[in-house]
Design an enzyme around this catalytic site. Structure first.
Site, short mmCIF file in Angstrom:
data_model
loop_
_atom_site.label_atom_id
_atom_site.label_comp_id
_atom_site.label_asym_id
_atom_site.label_seq_id
_atom_site.Cartn_x
_atom_site.Cartn_y
_atom_site.Cartn_z
N ALA A 63 41.88 83.29 60.05
CA ALA A 63 42.76 82.90 59.86
C ALA A 63 44.06 83.45 59.09
O ALA A 63 44.15 83.74 57.82
CB ALA A 63 43.11 81.57 59.25
N GLY A 108 38.46 82.66 59.58
CA GLY A 108 38.05 81.73 61.09
C GLY A 108 37.76 83.26 62.63
O GLY A 108 37.74 82.31 63.28
N GLU A 111 34.22 81.89 62.64
CA GLU A 111 34.41 80.74 63.29
C GLU A 111 34.37 79.74 64.42
O GLU A 111 33.49 79.48 65.64
CB GLU A 111 35.29 79.68 62.22
CG GLU A 111 34.46 79.66 60.92
CD GLU A 111 35.37 78.65 59.15
OE1 GLU A 111 36.56 79.48 59.95
OE2 GLU A 111 35.35 77.92 59.27
N GLU A 131 36.06 82.50 51.77
CA GLU A 131 37.27 81.75 51.89
C GLU A 131 37.12 81.60 50.43
O GLU A 131 38.18 80.72 50.20
CB GLU A 131 37.46 80.03 52.96
CG GLU A 131 37.92 80.47 54.15
CD GLU A 131 36.62 80.83 55.22
OE1 GLU A 131 35.08 81.38 54.30
OE2 GLU A 131 36.77 81.12 56.20
N1 DAK Z 1 46.23 87.23 57.99
C1 DAK Z 1 47.08 88.02 57.52
N2 DAK Z 1 47.37 89.43 58.03
C2 DAK Z 1 45.90 89.99 57.55
C3 DAK Z 1 45.02 89.22 57.65
C4 DAK Z 1 43.81 87.94 57.63
N3 DAK Z 1 43.43 87.67 57.88
N4 DAK Z 1 43.69 90.09 57.54
C5 DAK Z 1 44.44 91.47 58.06
N5 DAK Z 1 45.24 91.00 57.76
C6 DAK Z 1 46.62 92.12 57.88
C7 DAK Z 1 46.79 93.30 56.96
O1 DAK Z 1 47.93 92.06 56.02
C8 DAK Z 1 47.36 94.02 57.53
O2 DAK Z 1 48.92 93.76 57.53
P1 DAK Z 1 50.07 95.12 56.88
O3 DAK Z 1 49.67 95.53 55.63
O4 DAK Z 1 49.59 96.43 58.15
O5 DAK Z 1 51.35 94.42 57.48
C9 DAK Z 1 46.96 94.53 58.30
O6 DAK Z 1 46.29 93.32 59.14
C10 DAK Z 1 45.78 95.67 58.49
O7 DAK Z 1 44.73 94.90 57.46
P2 DAK Z 1 44.22 96.24 56.06
O8 DAK Z 1 45.69 96.71 55.84
O9 DAK Z 1 43.53 95.04 54.74
O10 DAK Z 1 42.94 96.80 56.62
P3 DAK Z 1 41.49 97.58 56.04
O11 DAK Z 1 41.15 97.90 57.17
O12 DAK Z 1 41.94 98.19 54.88
O13 DAK Z 1 41.38 95.98 55.51
C11 DAK Z 1 40.14 93.74 55.86
C12 DAK Z 1 40.41 94.97 56.55
C13 DAK Z 1 39.30 92.93 57.01
C14 DAK Z 1 38.79 94.14 55.19
C15 DAK Z 1 40.93 93.48 54.71
O14 DAK Z 1 42.36 93.63 55.96
C16 DAK Z 1 40.59 91.56 55.15
O15 DAK Z 1 40.06 91.30 53.92
N6 DAK Z 1 41.74 90.79 55.36
C17 DAK Z 1 40.75 89.48 55.05
C18 DAK Z 1 39.97 88.87 55.52
C19 DAK Z 1 40.11 87.85 55.10
O16 DAK Z 1 39.73 87.43 53.91
N7 DAK Z 1 39.84 86.70 56.31
C20 DAK Z 1 39.10 84.74 55.80
C21 DAK Z 1 40.54 84.16 56.15
S1 DAK Z 1 40.52 82.75 55.62
C22 DAK Z 1 41.26 76.42 57.17
C23 DAK Z 1 41.40 76.15 57.89
C24 DAK Z 1 41.12 77.51 58.25
C25 DAK Z 1 40.84 78.54 56.91
C26 DAK Z 1 40.20 77.94 55.96
C27 DAK Z 1 41.05 76.76 55.97
N8 DAK Z 1 41.90 74.32 56.54
C28 DAK Z 1 43.45 74.13 56.96
C29 DAK Z 1 40.81 73.44 56.24
C30 DAK Z 1 40.42 79.77 57.53
C31 DAK Z 1 40.33 80.45 56.54
C32 DAK Z 1 40.64 82.32 56.91
O17 DAK Z 1 40.32 82.71 58.22
#
Ligand code: DAK
Length: 261
Positions: A63, A108, A111, A131
């Site tokens: 997400a 997400g 998921e 998360e």
């Molecule tokens: N959201 C927004 N932007 C993201 C992103 C994300 N999840 N993942 C990557 N990006 C963006 C980065 O900010 C970066 O943007 P710029 O800086 O270029 O503007 C671009 O994509 C490239 O990412 P990186 O520079 O970080 O690329 P790397 O190769 O170095 O790293 C990575 C790739 C996938 C390991 C890293 O980007 C990363 O760790 N991303 C976050 C992954 C993550 O934590 N995903 C889970 C998100 S939490 C709920 C509803 C939904 C959810 C929970 C609760 N409720 C309402 C109860 C769901 C939650 C989630 O999904």
């Protein structure tokens, strides 16, 4: 549509989440467009859908953390509902949906792949539920679908540790059915989808319903549901043709496409 691409190859629909600059992260607009895309698929013409991400790096990196970071409790709940509504739509979509996971499938992203019927991935795929490291629980069904797919012990380990796993481990624990090179992934997904599309559509749909709905029931009620869905296939043109074709020992005869009726 800005972030979702949709194309058709014969009886297979291909939905591509295309927000590469954010690694295809799911913001509200992506979720709205996904919802509208699935609503617009003509399930009487299309018999299987492949869901994938644009680019070579990421399926869906979760997400959108930027959008989520400023949400109030009420907005967080509404965002969760928006995602859950789309994911439930995919899970209960009348025809099968195959996730071709071409890279990061985090939060997400993991998921949404789990709301699909079948997951296959590329060798650079990474799965995880990070998360708890962000101060939240999985919010798009992760606690529920992961536990059902890989068992509660493994799901708890992945969710509590927030540790990502690579494609080979995802295969070992049964989160994906097969791993391909990046080049082979989409062709493999399309081949599987067209194989499914060749089978009798009413029977395939009823199998999906029997498996999904049956898993929510005790065995006695589940087999009763199966009986009903089995019975519903009879007197269809496809059931008659499929069985007649088998019983007709004429080896020269080529099987005709099923008609979906
Ligand atoms: N959201 C927004 N932007 C993201 C992103 C994300 N999840 N993942 C990557 N990006 C963006 C980065 O900010 C970066 O943007 P710029 O800086 O270029 O503007 C671009 O994509 C490239 O990412 P990186 O520079 O970080 O690329 P790397 O190769 O170095 O790293 C990575 C790739 C996938 C390991 C890293 O980007 C990363 O760790 N991303 C976050 C992954 C993550 O934590 N995903 C889970 C998100 S939490 C709920 C509803 C939904 C959810 C929970 C609760 N409720 C309402 C109860 C769901 C939650 C989630 O999904």
């Amino acid at each position: 549509m800005e972030f979702i691409k949709y194309e058709e190859q014969g009886e297979v629909g291909i939905v591509t989440i295309s927000r590469e600059k954010a690694l295809n992260a799911l913001n509200s607009q992506v979720l709205d467009e996904l919802n509208a895309t699935f609503d617009a698929i003509d399930v009487n013409k299309i018999r299987c859908v492949v869901l994938t991400g644009a680019g070579e790096k990421s399926f869906v990196a979760g997400a959108d953390i930027g959008e989520m970071s400023t949400l109030t409790k009420a907005e967080g709940e509404a965002f969760g509902k928006k995602g859950n509504d789309v994911f439930l739509k995919i899970e209960n979509f009348p025809i099968p949906v195959i996730a071709a996971v071409n890279g990061f499938a985090l939060g997400g992203g993991c998921e949404i792949s789990m709301s699909c019927d079948i997951r296959i991935c590329s060798d650079n795929a990474v799965f995880g539920q990070p998360e708890v490291g962000l101060g939240i629980t999985p919010g798009f069904g992760g606690t529920q679908r992961l536990a059902r797919l890989v068992g509660p012990g493994m799901a708890k380990q992945m969710i509590y540790t927030a540790r990502n796993i690579k494609a080979d481990e995802a295969l070992r624990i049964g989160l994906v059915n097969a791993v391909y090179t990046q080049e082979e992934l989409l062709p493999a997904a399309l081949k599987m989808a067209s194989g499914i599309a060749k089978n009798a559509p009413i029977a395939v749909r009823n199998c999906k319903k029997a498996i999904n709905d049956g898993l929510e029931l005790n065995m006695k009620d589940a087999v009763a549901l199966e009986e009903k869905l089995f019975g519903d296939c009879f007197e269809t043109a496809d059931q008659r043709y499929g069985m007649e074709f088998f019983l007709d020992k004429n080896k020269e005869k080529v099987k005709e496409p099923f008609k979906n009726c």
